[in-house]
Design an enzyme around this catalytic site. Structure first.
Site, PDB file in Angstrom:
ATOM      1  N   ASP A  18      43.793  45.276  49.538  1.00 43.31           N
ATOM      2  CA  ASP A  18      45.207  45.420  49.848  1.00 43.31           C
ATOM      3  C   ASP A  18      45.344  46.280  51.101  1.00 43.31           C
ATOM      4  O   ASP A  18      44.356  46.728  51.684  1.00 43.31           O
ATOM      5  CB  ASP A  18      45.975  46.002  48.665  1.00 43.31           C
ATOM      6  N   ASP A  66      45.984  43.678  39.279  1.00 39.45           N
ATOM      7  CA  ASP A  66      44.775  43.386  40.044  1.00 39.45           C
ATOM      8  C   ASP A  66      43.603  43.064  39.128  1.00 39.45           C
ATOM      9  O   ASP A  66      42.546  42.634  39.599  1.00 39.45           O
ATOM     10  CB  ASP A  66      44.395  44.584  40.933  1.00 39.45           C
TER      11      ASP A  66
END
Length: 863
Positions: A339, A612
């Site tokens: 990310d 995630d």
């Protein structure tokens, strides 16, 4: 006090329906009351719904873990061969095999046990209680696992949301939902009925497990627990067996190749020796010894020791290894997906620009923004804190004495604005408003620039939009600033209706700055052949700008909507050339990873949010941080104590070093085994006796493998570390087909020396001793030629432990024929002439092997 109304059973709670009810109706629907459930009712519901847990954290008993080390194909095969030795009365041979298997298994158990305990220490840091109301009793701390639908809990700043909840009282409540949405700014929550058709995170009166309170307080009704929560559904998906990594799959292929050689050779040796010598028992013992010698019995131990060393090295770099195989897999990755926030950026907000409507720097804009942030009494978020860092503005305005607060209209998600009313030094009352650009333009009728004011006509509104787009293109989050002078008759100074006919003065723009270490870490990864892909939930303009600042190519980019329009084959090809994926949801992140793997890539993923988890498990190696969501840490293979690409870059080099030393052993073992295969086959046909006694075969194999355990400490060529490494069975096959016959050739040279040169045709003990010594020395010393792709020099010198182990093993082999053990092991000292012939054979073997290595490197690029 009134007891909660009874209900036969709380109905399954639909969050949308609950959000639309008022607080009293929501309590009634769950069979609860303002003061929660009675202890008896809570206990009954706990039995019905089960504990409020989303993963099974019961640890396997250490004994089961230890026994599991033996329940693998290779140890089971070796123990079976030991059983054959026991059945035929060869206790010494069986003991040697058992020692090898036990040593490997104990090392694996110790390392996995230590890693598991490290993760348990991380889990112990997570808050595990909540304050629960019971009728007629003060709020008391209860374990999170004991919470049930219908419980009423008290929440304050810093508390996690312990389950899916409906807020029934909320005071200035702001929730951090970044672990679910990726949005770094907190969101306001209320206790009022709400409507919506989007995700549950968008309901203003619903709180979700996995988020936490930033500020304010609340009384909340628990409506779903454990696996019935969104958090729990993610965990259920993660409960499936973890996908095997490229390292695991590679080890399996290598072991299968070596075992196929063994399973073909051992029966062949048995048949040939039985047919030529007529003694089936002796033939069986020799074939069993050959099978053990051909099997890569020390491979599990070599792998475990190498991985353990890598894990310890990473621990010194503040990386906790949960799964030992991940150490090597990290070195094998050629794609790293990560990310943006906290990895490329510092995860903090700074006020980057304060401009008027024409895009020019404006002190008036920052002055108004400062007064708005300074005098608000609600949550001061990251943006407000960034504005208040401008202390020189405070001094210039004399904010404490020159201005006085008269009223405030707090922020809410319907208006997406907040305002304060202040009185200036001249006594005039000014409403100062800040908020999202679109919502601000909806209540502005004029714009002001350089002291002149103009109506917001269509053309001017378009020009204002151009300024905002330019700021967004620079990666900035834009907030509009406007004001209005209030009339004397306007006295309802907390009424949002005052936010009308405002004058737009400009914009404040915020930026999450890149980490200073990010560019260097990305450059290091690029030099190592690892491509970095950004998978973000943020908008594309911001992602592109941040990537540009840290040196990532963001020219090729896709957003979530474009990803959904591509099938898997198209997405895989696009993903190879796309550097930035923006506006992705968790499922899309997982899909991108799988498509990259479908293109033959080894993929790492760095993430720390609740959603995630699936992506972390789908990746070949999942990396999280110890400040991340618990479910992310559960799913990860490695846990960082700081969210930094530098640690990843260092880990890649460590993983490649580990893999390089494992490959050295595999090549040496396969080369030796394949060569011995030809040697044993020929000797079985040509010699009237066994070329080596079974116990000598096992002893030779044990001593050689002991010398190779020191390979775990060896240096690895810089050229080998320069690119990702993975198991290449074709390369190993070429290597074995080249060096195996060379090894066998010099075995036959030794046979010729012993048979014809030294006349040992009728002296089996001396013949066997001669081949034992030559075989042990050639296997042990040839590693110094094969361990490096270049010529052996001081620049790539071996480690001291490897040298010491080799010297010790070779000295043992030379000593044994004269030792007190010689007669028991069937050894007899060779004549002095043997040693001159042996030296010549070993020297020629080293020269030929070096030439073959150089040819293979030129021909196939084998490093």
């Amino acid at each position: 006090m009134r007891s909660p109304p009874s209900a036969p059973s709380p109905v399954p709670a639909d969050l949308t329906a609950l959000a639309e009810l008022d607080a009293a109706a929501a309590l009634h629907l769950l069979g609860s009351g303002p003061e929660g459930l009675t202890a008896a009712d809570a206990q009954a519901r706990l039995a019905r719904h089960g504990p409020n847990t989303v993963t099974d954290r019961r640890r396997r008993h250490p004994v089961r873990t230890f026994l599991g080390q033996f329940a693998r194909p290779l140890p089971l095969l070796l123990l079976g061969l030991a059983g054959v030795d026991v059945a035929t009365g060869q206790g010494v041979s069986a003991a040697v095999i058992a020692v090898i298997v036990c040593l490997s298994s104990v090392l694996g158990f110790v390392q996995e046990y230590r890693s598991d305990r490290a993760v348990e220490r991380l889990r112990a840091l997570v808050r595990t209680t909540a304050r629960v109301l019971r009728p007629g009793m003060p709020a008391a701390e209860q374990p999170l696992e004991a919470l049930v639908p219908g419980d009423v809990v008290l929440l304050a700043a810093g508390d996690p949301i312990p389950a899916e909840v409906r807020f029934i009282d909320a005071v200035d409540l702001f929730i951090d939902q970044s672990s679910l949405t990726g949005e770094s700014l907190p969101v306001e929550k209320t206790d009022r009925p709400a409507r919506g058709d989007g995700p549950a995170t968008g309901f203003a009166n619903i709180g979700l497990m996995g988020t936490h309170v930033i500020s304010g307080s609340a009384r909340a009704l628990i409506v779903a627990t454990g696996t019935a929560t969104g958090f729990g559904r993610v965990a259920a998906a993660l409960a499936m067996a973890r996908e095997r990594s490229s390292f695991d799959r590679g080890i399996d292929r290598v072991v299968r190749l070596l075992l196929r050689i063994m399973l073909v050779m051992a029966p062949l040796v048995l048949v040939l020796n039985w047919a030529s010598k007529g003694d089936w028992r002796e033939a069986l013992l020799f074939a069993t010894a050959v099978a053990v010698g051909l099997a890569p019995e020390m491979l599990p131990m070599i792998v475990t020791v190498n991985l353990a060393r890598g894990a310890l090295e990473l621990a010194r770099r503040q990386v906790i290894v949960k799964r030992l195989g991940a150490v090597q897999t990290l070195g094998a990755i050629d794609m790293l997906c990560t990310d943006k926030t906290g990895t490329l950026t510092q995860d903090r907000v700074v006020l980057e620009r304060h401009v008027d409507i024409a895009g020019k720097e404006s002190e008036l804009v920052v002055d108004y923004a400062y007064l708005n942030s300074y005098y608000q009494t609600g949550l001061r978020n990251l943006l407000d804190n960034a504005v208040l860092q401008h202390s020189h503005v405070h001094a210039r305005l004399d904010a404490d004495r020159g201005w006085r607060k008269l009223g405030e209209m707090p922020f809410d998600f319907q208006r997406r604005r907040m305002s304060v009313v202040v009185a200036g030094p001249d006594g005039r009352r000014v409403l100062i408003c800040k908020g999202a650009v679109e919502e601000m333009l909806a209540v502005c009728t004029h714009a002001e620039c350089d002291g002149s004011r103009a109506a917001l006509a269509g053309d001017r509104a378009g020009a204002l939009g151009d300024v905002v787009e330019r700021l967004n293109a620079d990666g900035l989050r834009v907030i509009a600033i406007a004001y209005r002078l209030l009339d004397a008759a306007e006295d309802r100074l907390t009424d949002p209706a005052l936010e009308r006919d405002l004058v737009l003065v400009g914009y404040i723009a915020f930026f999450d700055p890149p980490k200073e270490s990010a560019a260097a870490a990305l450059a290091a990864l690029a030099r190592a052949g690892v491509a970095v892909k950004v998978l973000s939930g943020d908008n594309l303009a911001v992602c592109r700008h941040v990537c540009g600042m840290v040196g990532l190519d963001a020219a090729a980019a896709l957003d979530g909507a474009q990803v959904d329009r591509l099938d898997d084959a198209e997405l895989g090809k696009q993903a190879l050339v796309t550097g930035v994926f923006a506006k992705l949801d968790p499922a899309q992140k997982t899909r991108v990873i799988r498509c990259l793997q479908g293109e033959g890539r080894v993929v790492g993923f760095l993430g720390d949010g609740v959603n995630d988890g699936p992506a972390l498990k789908a990746a070949d190696v999942g990396v999280s941080v110890d400040t991340g969501a618990d479910i992310a840490k559960e799913s990860a293979d490695l846990v960082l104590t700081s969210k930094s690409l530098t640690a990843i870059a260092d880990g890649v080099m460590t993983g490649r070093t580990v893999f390089g030393n494992i490959v050295k052993y595999v090549r040496m073992s396969a080369n030796s085994n394949f060569g011995n295969m030809f040697s044993v086959l020929g000797a079985s046909v040509l010699l009237p006796f066994l070329p080596m006694a079974p116990v000598q075969v096992l002893l030779n194999n044990l001593l050689y493998d002991c010398s190779q355990t020191a390979l775990t400490t060896d240096r690895v060529d810089p050229a080998y570390l320069a690119r990702p490494r993975r198991w290449e069975v074709d390369s190993l096959r070429r290597y074995v087909l080249c060096f195996g016959p060379i090894s066998s050739l010099f075995d036959y040279a030794t046979f010729g020396l012993l048979w014809f040169g030294l006349g040992m045709a009728h002296d089996p003990a001396r013949f066997q001793t001669g081949w034992f010594v030559e075989s042990l020395l050639s296997q042990t010393l040839i590693v110094y030629v094969i361990r490096t792709a270049a010529l052996p020099t001081l620049a790539n010198r071996p480690s001291l432990p490897l040298v010491a182990a080799s010297v010790l093993v070779c000295a043992t082999g030379l000593w044994l024929p004269w030792s007190p053990l010689a007669s028991m092991l069937g050894f007899a000292p060779p004549p002095p002439a043997y040693w001159w012939g042996l030296a010549a054979i070993l020297a020629a073997y080293a020269v030929v092997t070096q030439a073959a290595k150089a040819w293979l490197t030129r021909r196939f690029g084998i490093a």
